[in-house]
Design an enzyme around this catalytic site. Sequence first.
Site, short mmCIF file in Angstrom:
data_model
loop_
_atom_site.label_atom_id
_atom_site.label_comp_id
_atom_site.label_asym_id
_atom_site.label_seq_id
_atom_site.Cartn_x
_atom_site.Cartn_y
_atom_site.Cartn_z
CE LYS A 41 0.60 -16.68 4.22
NZ LYS A 41 -0.01 -15.85 5.23
N GLY A 94 8.27 -14.11 -3.56
CA GLY A 94 7.95 -13.06 -4.53
C GLY A 94 7.55 -11.76 -3.88
CB CYS A 95 5.17 -10.99 -1.18
SG CYS A 95 3.74 -11.67 -2.06
CB THR A 96 10.31 -11.21 0.57
OG1 THR A 96 9.45 -11.76 1.58
CG2 THR A 96 11.56 -10.64 1.22
CB ALA A 125 8.32 -5.68 0.15
#
Length: 154
Positions: free
Chosen positions: A38, A43-45, A48
């Site tokens: 998401k 974690g995704c930030t 990325a």
Amino acid sequence: MLEVGDQAPDFTGVTGTGDSIRLSDHSGSRIALYFYPKDDTSGCTAEACSIRDHWPEFDKSGIVVIGVSGDSVESHQKFSAKHELPFALLADTEQTVMNAYGVWGEKKMYGKTFYGVKRTTFLIDESGKIVKIFKRPKTKIHGQEILDAFAALS
């Protein structure tokens, strides 16, 4: 799920910029295709931004990066702009690409079972073959992990 040595399935989708993208558009290039749960979550930030922070090395090495999640084009636009991401984010709202790569499925967290994307990265060589798979990559250092893996394969 796909395995090392398999041909990477081609796909067509729309990115956060509204452009159409096909995996085969990058034939002849090394590709890091990463699936994440998401936009704008911790974690995704971290994942990325780890790739973004190593972008000069990716660019110099000619490695194409494509991120894929079930978020909308609009969500990808905001996420990409907020974190100045220099690579494409594919909006896979129907889980078509996720299913093709075998990363959509049952997950468990905090004792609950649900369906979602399993954080996974596929490294694809110039001929379109999968040469490495990261299952549950370390989000804060994933950019370096990808670069190191491609360097080891050279």
